[in-house]
Structures are given as structure tokens and as C-alpha cells.
Design a protein around this motif. Structure first.
Motif, PDB file in Angstrom:
ATOM      1  N   HIS A  71     -44.726  38.511  26.277  1.00 48.67           N
ATOM      2  CA  HIS A  71     -44.937  37.062  26.445  1.00 48.67           C
ATOM      3  C   HIS A  71     -45.921  36.751  27.564  1.00 48.67           C
ATOM      4  O   HIS A  71     -46.591  35.731  27.544  1.00 48.67           O
ATOM      5  CB  HIS A  71     -43.608  36.325  26.641  1.00 48.67           C
ATOM      6  N   VAL A  74     -49.384  37.106  25.966  1.00 46.86           N
ATOM      7  CA  VAL A  74     -49.710  35.915  25.173  1.00 46.86           C
ATOM      8  C   VAL A  74     -50.173  34.788  26.086  1.00 46.86           C
ATOM      9  O   VAL A  74     -51.156  34.104  25.802  1.00 46.86           O
ATOM     10  CB  VAL A  74     -48.487  35.460  24.340  1.00 46.86           C
ATOM     11  N   PHE A  88     -41.360  32.521  10.358  1.00 43.11           N
ATOM     12  CA  PHE A  88     -39.927  32.324  10.564  1.00 43.11           C
ATOM     13  C   PHE A  88     -39.463  31.529   9.350  1.00 43.11           C
ATOM     14  O   PHE A  88     -39.640  30.323   9.270  1.00 43.11           O
ATOM     15  CB  PHE A  88     -39.663  31.582  11.859  1.00 43.11           C
ATOM     16  N   LEU A  91     -37.337  28.363   9.652  1.00 43.13           N
ATOM     17  CA  LEU A  91     -37.846  27.269  10.467  1.00 43.13           C
ATOM     18  C   LEU A  91     -38.842  26.473   9.629  1.00 43.13           C
ATOM     19  O   LEU A  91     -39.479  27.015   8.727  1.00 43.13           O
ATOM     20  CB  LEU A  91     -38.537  27.812  11.735  1.00 43.13           C
ATOM     21  N   MET A  99     -43.491  27.062  17.641  1.00 38.39           N
ATOM     22  CA  MET A  99     -43.249  28.402  18.199  1.00 38.39           C
ATOM     23  C   MET A  99     -44.564  29.026  18.660  1.00 38.39           C
ATOM     24  O   MET A  99     -44.628  29.707  19.672  1.00 38.39           O
ATOM     25  CB  MET A  99     -42.600  29.321  17.160  1.00 38.39           C
ATOM     26  N   TYR A 102     -45.636  28.223  22.165  1.00 37.68           N
ATOM     27  CA  TYR A 102     -44.527  28.428  23.101  1.00 37.68           C
ATOM     28  C   TYR A 102     -44.971  28.432  24.559  1.00 37.68           C
ATOM     29  O   TYR A 102     -44.250  27.994  25.439  1.00 37.68           O
ATOM     30  CB  TYR A 102     -43.807  29.741  22.765  1.00 37.68           C
ATOM     31  N   THR A 103     -46.179  28.931  24.801  1.00 36.78           N
ATOM     32  CA  THR A 103     -46.613  29.058  26.197  1.00 36.78           C
ATOM     33  C   THR A 103     -47.351  27.813  26.705  1.00 36.78           C
ATOM     34  O   THR A 103     -47.737  27.767  27.867  1.00 36.78           O
ATOM     35  CB  THR A 103     -47.561  30.268  26.344  1.00 36.78           C
TER      36      THR A 103
ATOM     37  N   LYS B 166     -36.551  23.459  22.827  1.00 36.29           N
ATOM     38  CA  LYS B 166     -37.460  24.599  22.756  1.00 36.29           C
ATOM     39  C   LYS B 166     -36.688  25.923  22.818  1.00 36.29           C
ATOM     40  O   LYS B 166     -36.965  26.846  22.052  1.00 36.29           O
ATOM     41  CB  LYS B 166     -38.427  24.491  23.933  1.00 36.29           C
ATOM     42  N   LEU B 167     -35.694  25.972  23.720  1.00 36.73           N
ATOM     43  CA  LEU B 167     -34.908  27.204  23.817  1.00 36.73           C
ATOM     44  C   LEU B 167     -34.113  27.466  22.545  1.00 36.73           C
ATOM     45  O   LEU B 167     -33.970  28.608  22.111  1.00 36.73           O
ATOM     46  CB  LEU B 167     -33.948  27.113  25.002  1.00 36.73           C
ATOM     47  N   ARG B 169     -34.968  26.539  19.548  1.00 35.28           N
ATOM     48  CA  ARG B 169     -35.915  27.009  18.540  1.00 35.28           C
ATOM     49  C   ARG B 169     -36.238  28.482  18.771  1.00 35.28           C
ATOM     50  O   ARG B 169     -36.318  29.272  17.837  1.00 35.28           O
ATOM     51  CB  ARG B 169     -37.183  26.167  18.623  1.00 35.28           C
ATOM     52  N   ALA B 170     -36.378  28.846  20.050  1.00 33.44           N
ATOM     53  CA  ALA B 170     -36.648  30.252  20.362  1.00 33.44           C
ATOM     54  C   ALA B 170     -35.476  31.124  19.933  1.00 33.44           C
ATOM     55  O   ALA B 170     -35.672  32.223  19.405  1.00 33.44           O
ATOM     56  CB  ALA B 170     -36.910  30.410  21.859  1.00 33.44           C
ATOM     57  N   ARG B 172     -33.435  30.614  17.454  1.00 40.96           N
ATOM     58  CA  ARG B 172     -33.479  30.787  15.993  1.00 40.96           C
ATOM     59  C   ARG B 172     -34.602  31.736  15.601  1.00 40.96           C
ATOM     60  O   ARG B 172     -34.441  32.576  14.716  1.00 40.96           O
ATOM     61  CB  ARG B 172     -33.668  29.424  15.312  1.00 40.96           C
ATOM     62  N   ALA B 173     -35.743  31.614  16.287  1.00 38.24           N
ATOM     63  CA  ALA B 173     -36.878  32.474  15.954  1.00 38.24           C
ATOM     64  C   ALA B 173     -36.561  33.930  16.297  1.00 38.24           C
ATOM     65  O   ALA B 173     -36.826  34.828  15.496  1.00 38.24           O
ATOM     66  CB  ALA B 173     -38.125  32.002  16.686  1.00 38.24           C
ATOM     67  N   GLU B 176     -34.299  35.558  13.871  1.00 42.50           N
ATOM     68  CA  GLU B 176     -34.909  35.876  12.573  1.00 42.50           C
ATOM     69  C   GLU B 176     -35.858  37.069  12.682  1.00 42.50           C
ATOM     70  O   GLU B 176     -35.865  37.940  11.810  1.00 42.50           O
ATOM     71  CB  GLU B 176     -35.662  34.656  12.050  1.00 42.50           C
ATOM     72  N   ASP B 177     -36.685  37.102  13.716  1.00 46.13           N
ATOM     73  CA  ASP B 177     -37.699  38.147  13.829  1.00 46.13           C
ATOM     74  C   ASP B 177     -38.126  38.249  15.295  1.00 46.13           C
ATOM     75  O   ASP B 177     -39.037  37.555  15.740  1.00 46.13           O
ATOM     76  CB  ASP B 177     -38.891  37.785  12.921  1.00 46.13           C
ATOM     77  N   ALA B 181     -41.429  36.733  17.381  1.00 50.97           N
ATOM     78  CA  ALA B 181     -41.168  35.729  18.421  1.00 50.97           C
ATOM     79  C   ALA B 181     -41.826  36.146  19.732  1.00 50.97           C
ATOM     80  O   ALA B 181     -42.384  35.321  20.453  1.00 50.97           O
ATOM     81  CB  ALA B 181     -39.663  35.543  18.605  1.00 50.97           C
ATOM     82  N   GLN B 182     -41.809  37.448  20.013  1.00 54.72           N
ATOM     83  CA  GLN B 182     -42.479  37.949  21.217  1.00 54.72           C
ATOM     84  C   GLN B 182     -43.975  37.718  21.152  1.00 54.72           C
ATOM     85  O   GLN B 182     -44.611  37.369  22.135  1.00 54.72           O
ATOM     86  CB  GLN B 182     -42.241  39.457  21.365  1.00 54.72           C
ATOM     87  N   MET B 184     -45.403  35.371  19.831  1.00 57.85           N
ATOM     88  CA  MET B 184     -45.686  33.951  20.037  1.00 57.85           C
ATOM     89  C   MET B 184     -45.547  33.579  21.514  1.00 57.85           C
ATOM     90  O   MET B 184     -45.738  32.438  21.888  1.00 57.85           O
ATOM     91  CB  MET B 184     -44.707  33.076  19.245  1.00 57.85           C
ATOM     92  N   GLY B 185     -45.122  34.538  22.327  1.00 59.97           N
ATOM     93  CA  GLY B 185     -44.985  34.255  23.753  1.00 59.97           C
ATOM     94  C   GLY B 185     -43.564  33.952  24.183  1.00 59.97           C
ATOM     95  O   GLY B 185     -43.330  33.475  25.289  1.00 59.97           O
ATOM     96  N   THR B 186     -42.575  34.209  23.309  1.00 61.80           N
ATOM     97  CA  THR B 186     -41.182  34.003  23.699  1.00 61.80           C
ATOM     98  C   THR B 186     -40.733  35.139  24.607  1.00 61.80           C
ATOM     99  O   THR B 186     -41.003  36.292  24.310  1.00 61.80           O
ATOM    100  CB  THR B 186     -40.271  34.028  22.453  1.00 61.80           C
ATOM    101  N   ASN B 187     -40.055  34.772  25.687  1.00 60.15           N
ATOM    102  CA  ASN B 187     -39.459  35.792  26.540  1.00 60.15           C
ATOM    103  C   ASN B 187     -38.141  36.207  25.912  1.00 60.15           C
ATOM    104  O   ASN B 187     -37.139  35.511  25.991  1.00 60.15           O
ATOM    105  CB  ASN B 187     -39.237  35.207  27.929  1.00 60.15           C
ATOM    106  N   THR B 191     -34.275  34.768  26.309  1.00 59.80           N
ATOM    107  CA  THR B 191     -33.617  34.089  25.194  1.00 59.80           C
ATOM    108  C   THR B 191     -32.254  34.718  24.906  1.00 59.80           C
ATOM    109  O   THR B 191     -31.277  34.014  24.643  1.00 59.80           O
ATOM    110  CB  THR B 191     -34.505  34.168  23.937  1.00 59.80           C
TER     111      THR B 191
END
Lengths: 233, 295
Positions: A71, A74, A88, A91, A99, A102-103, B166-167, B169-170, B172-173, B176-177, B181-182, B184-187, B191
Motif C-alpha cells: 500500500h 501504491v 471485487f 462490490l 477502492m 483508496y490512497t 471506507k474501512l 469497503r476495505a 469487504r474488498a 473477497e480478494d 485490495a493491496q 489498490m493501496g489497502t493496508n 484492515t
């Protein structure tokens, strides 16, 4: 802009990427072509921080990133659109785009989404639908839109034309050219070598984890070796 | 009392018990959704929460809200700590290692509690004065109404959190995968911690409500409650939050009605019979989706 220096990547004991080096300059489209299993996706995953190189450096805008969390990479503007679209599925279209951003600060997201919808009107019609109900082509549009949501400096696309009908393949490559014209640097991984070499400034041919050949897009598409192995000539 | 009002009363009892199961089942389901782990330590988090509530009520009986807050906070911290210390190092290990670790943590918590506080059950003072209200011919206790109301509020807040933030949504993402999700910049670690925190906070609420219904604590109190909540989560479809709620209510109502017809010694057996039937007939549960394993 991006410099990959002598990286070695292993899956358990299997040596997949061997002393790989290449670079991408600001404003270029660079392509990595090669057969199935040559290590193209592995290379992108390593750059994104999903996999770690055992040795070697990855430098993005003069900063070593090979040990950063995905992350963090990204948020520096180095973004990947993964192979197979990877929506997703549960979603909605809009949530998938969110998503992607996100950043970004929250306030900028609605404008970005409208930008993406302007580029891909089909997605706007389906904004409240869950992504699993989209067709393959629409999913690829969404995947690219989602990649753009983070305002990348360098966008890495892994096999964007895979599994698409020829008409859609042309459309995907048009979008790549448009994104490039808008100022995004692109690293394109493709099995569709002829299309990739047409749009690319430079290209590298990957064979079993090593660079077998490199040159400008034009040089490579005229090379006998490439023609024989990848262009069906 | 007429049969009708008796049935109404049993339904309310069933919903009270079901609310507790639901709160615990949601925690199981959320954690399973995000790291595919049946967190067997979850039931012992409830036990620890109940002991915290007991400690505060026994020492500061005039401040029940402090006890409730301490219990929720304690459970949250414990859940996050367990994840960080025991599960996170195993993120890339086979799932069976994770499962065995969860069982180990469960025993660790139970035996530590036994060592420190003894095996005998302790009585928890009431959090509030329970009264009975008459509505027509039906009498209901305020404890039942408070329990059901707390569940309803918790579930509305949880749904808003998961669907609108936002959290959420993260979460759920990631479930799923995680890899995408990573990208996309999700920590992802953040999460997962957040998911454990929410699930454990709900367990904390559940432990207080449990103490309202059955005012005693013991080191093994979590195991039967946890197993039944687990059945509820499977019945509703593990990984699904609304499913866990539905499953919780169904198990609660089943138990109460089996007892009401005079078969109270059979109530645990009936719950596990439901588990066996659901695994044979529809292993994905009521709201669960049959997902094909990704390759």
C-alpha cells in the motif's frame, strides 16, 4: 523513473526471476513480452511489493521501494492493474472505483469518478450494479478505470487484452494510448506481442526469467527472432 | 396464562438468547470472511469480557456503565492482540496451522483464567434492576427488551460501518480478494486488525448481555456459548453478517422452544443436530454463497 536492478525472485526453491534489470523512463510506454511462464506477472508482483526479491533493488523516482509494503508503493503513484481484471465481484461499479482511490483524500473522489465515467460511459450506466454482473469487456474497462482512480504516475498493466474479443482488444489499446497521451507512464505486460510492440516506445523480451532481447518497439517487431517466436511469422 | 401469551413470552425469550448468539456469531463470521479462520479463541474472549464485567461490578457496583465499557474495551484489545501475536506471523502458512493455533489460544485463555481465578463459578451482580412489564396478558422482563434493543442498535451500526465507510469497503474488498485490495493501496494488516477489533467489541457486548441473562462467570463459560454461536454462523452462512444474525435468532428460538415443550435436557443435542443437517443439506448456509475456490 523506474529502475529494476538485478532482481532475483524465488517461489520457495524455484528460481523464477534471474538477475533481471530494466528501466522505464518518464513518459514512456515500455512493454515486457514473453511466453506463458516467462516471469512477466511475477516481475510486476515484485515491483508492487506482493512478492519480495531475494536480492537486487527496485528504484522508483530515486527511492528504493523493494522492502516497502504494497500500500506504500501504491501511494507513491506506482499502480498495477492485475491480470484477469480481478474485480471485487460483490462490490458495485462505483465501490470498485472508490477502492481504486483508496490512497486519495476523500474530497477528490467524486470528481475522479466523474472523470472515469466520462471516459467509460458504459460504466456510468452500471454504477450501482455489482461488478460480477458486468461483461468481460466492461470489467476490463472497470479494471483500467480503477487503476486510474489513484492518479498513478506509472501504471503497470498485466495482460489487459487477455480473453477479450478482437474489437475490444483494439479498444483497450486505444485507451492505453489515450492514458499515455494524458501523461501517464505505462509498463505493459502482454502476450499479444504485435499489439504491444505497436504502441510501445521500447520493449523487453523475457524468457525464463531473463531478458533475452531488448530494443525500441519498432526494432523488436522487425527482429527475426521476435517474429519467429512471438509474432507467428 | 393463555397458550398465545405463553408463546409470545417464549418468542421474546428466544430472541433474547438469539441476540447473544447473534452478537457472537457475527464475530466468528467477520473473522472467517477476512482471513478464512474459524477463530476458536473467540468464545474465550467472551469469557474474559465477562470476567472483566464481574470484576468491575463486584468492586464498583454503582457504576455499571464503567463495567460495560471496560468489558468492551478489554475484549477489543484482547482480540487485536491475539491477532497480532498469534495469527499474523502465520499469514502465509497453511490454514490448518492457523486453526490449530486458534484452538491453542482458546485453551491458553481458559486455563489462565482457571489458574488465576479458580474453576468455581462466580456470581455477577445485576447491571440494572430487572423488572417485569405487563403488556396485555404477556409479561416480559426488561433484561430481554434491553438485550434485543442493544442487538438491534449494534447491528444497525455494524451495517452502516460495513456498507457506508471506507474501512468497511476495505473489509469487504479484502475478504473477497486480499491481493487485489493491496494493489489498490489497502493496508491489509490494518484492515484485518480492524476486523478483529470490531468482532471482539461485539463479543464484549455479548458477554455483558450474557451476564444479564445468566449472572455467573466461569473459565469454561465461553465454550458452549461459542460452539452454539458457531453453529449459528454456519447455519446463516459463514462469512455473511446478516446470515449470522438470522442464524443466531434461529438457534435461540430453537433452544427456547425445545425447552418449553419439556425437552430441556435435549436442547444442546437439537442445536448440534441442526449443524449436522445443515452440513449435509446446505453446507454454505442460508445466506452463504457457494464460491468456487480460486486458482
Amino acid at each position: 523513473m523506474l529502475k529494476v536492478e538485478n532482481i532475483n525472485v524465488y517461489y520457495d526453491n524455484i528460481h523464477v526471476i534471474k538477475n533481471l534489470s530494466f528501466d522505464v523512463n518518464d513518459g514512456e510506454i515500455v512493454t515486457l513480452i514473453g511466453a506463458n511462464g516467462a516471469g512477466k506477472s511475477t516481475t510486476l508482483k515484485t515491483i508492487s511489493g506482493i512478492l519480495r526479491p531475494k536480492t537486487g533493488n527496485i528504484v522508483f523516482e530515486n527511492e528504493e521501494i523493494q522492502s516497502l509494503a504494497p500500500h506504500k508503493i501504491v501511494s507513491k503513484g506506482l499502480v498495477q492493474v492485475p491480470e484477469g481484471r480481478r474485480m471485487f465481484q460483490n462490490l458495485t461499479v462505483e465501490e470498485n472505483l472508490e477502492m481504486g482511490a483508496y490512497t486519495l483524500p476523500k474530497g477528490e473522489i467524486p470528481d475522479m469518478i466523474e472523470d472515469i465515467f466520462a471516459r467509460f460511459p458504459r460504466l456510468k450506466e452500471r454504477r450501482k450494479q455489482v461488478a460480477g454482473t458486468l461483461s468481460g469487456g466492461e470489467q476490463q474497462m472497470l479494471a483500467m478505470g480503477r487503476g486510474l482512480m489513484s492518479r498513478p504516475k506509472l501504471l503497470m498493466l498485466d495482460e489487459p487484452s487477455m480473453g477479450l474479443a478482437p474489437l475490444l482488444v483494439d479498444q483497450v489499446f486505444d485507451i492505453i494510448s489515450e492514458m499515455h497521451a494524458a501523461g501517464v507512464t505505462i509498463l505493459l505486460v502482454e502476450q499479444n506481442a504485435s499489439m504491444a510492440l505497436q504502441v510501445a516506445d521500447r520493449g523487453y523480451v523475457l524468457e525464463t526469467g531473463k531478458i533475452a532481447l531488448y530494443g525500441s518497439g519498432k526494432e523488436l517487431s522487425e527482429s527475426e527472432q521476435v517474429k519467429k517466436a512471438y509474432l507467428g511469422g | 396464562m393463555s397458550t398465545f401469551s405463553l408463546i409470545i413470552k417464549q418468542i421474546i425469550n428466544g430472541l433474547q438468547l438469539g441476540s447473544i448468539f447473534a452478537l457472537v456469531a457475527v464475530g466468528y463470521s467477520m473473522v472467517y470472511g477476512i482471513i478464512r479462520l474459524l477463530n476458536f479463541a473467540h468464545c474465550d474472549i467472551i469469557m474474559v469480557g465477562a470476567y472483566i464485567a464481574w470484576f468491575f461490578m463486584a468492586n464498583f457496583a454503582n457504576m455499571p456503565l464503567i463495567a460495560v465499557a471496560a468489558s468492551i474495551l478489554g475484549c477489543t484489545l484482547l482480540g487485536v492482540t491475539i491477532e497480532k501475536v498469534a495469527y499474523k506471523p502465520l499469514r502465509s502458512s497453511p490454514r490448518i496451522s492457523l486453526l490449530i493455533t486458534a484452538i491453542g489460544i482458546s485453551y491458553l485463555l481458559e486455563n489462565t483464567a482457571q489458574l488465576m481465578l479458580g474453576a468455581a463459578a462466580k456470581k455477577v451482580p445485576g447491571f440494572f434492576t430487572v423488572e417485569t412489564i405487563r403488556i396485555g396478558q404477556v409479561t416480559v422482563s426488561t433484561a430481554s427488551l434491553v438485550t434485543i434493543a442493544v442487538l438491534a442498535i449494534s447491528m444497525v451500526l455494524l451495517t452502516l460501518l460495513v456498507q457506508k465507510t471506507k474501512l468497511g469497503r476495505a473489509m469487504r474488498a479484502v475478504s473477497e480478494d486480499a491481493e487485489t485490495a493491496q494493489l489498490m493501496g489497502t493496508n491489509i494488516n490494518g484492515t484485518i486488525s480492524f476486523t478483529f477489533a470490531v468482532g471482539s467489541a461485539l463479543a464484549g457486548i455479548g458477554s455483558v448481555l450474557y451476564c444479564c441473562a445468566y449472572p455467573q462467570v466461569s473459565p469454561t463459560m465461553g465454550s458452549m456459548l461459542g460452539l452454539k454461536a458457531f453453529v449459528a454462523a454456519v447455519l446463516g452462512g459463514i462469512g455473511s453478517i446478516p446470515g449470522a444474525m438470522i442464524g443466531g435468532f434461529m438457534i435461540g428460538l430453537t433452544e427456547v422452544f425445545v425447552s418449553a415443550i419439556g425437552l430441556s435436557t435435549w436442547k444442546d443435542a437439537v442445536v448440534f443436530l441442526i449443524l449436522i443437517i445443515i452440513l449435509l443439506v446446505k453446507p454454505s448456509g442460508i445466506l452463504g454463497k457457494t464460491v468456487s475456490e480460486k486458482v
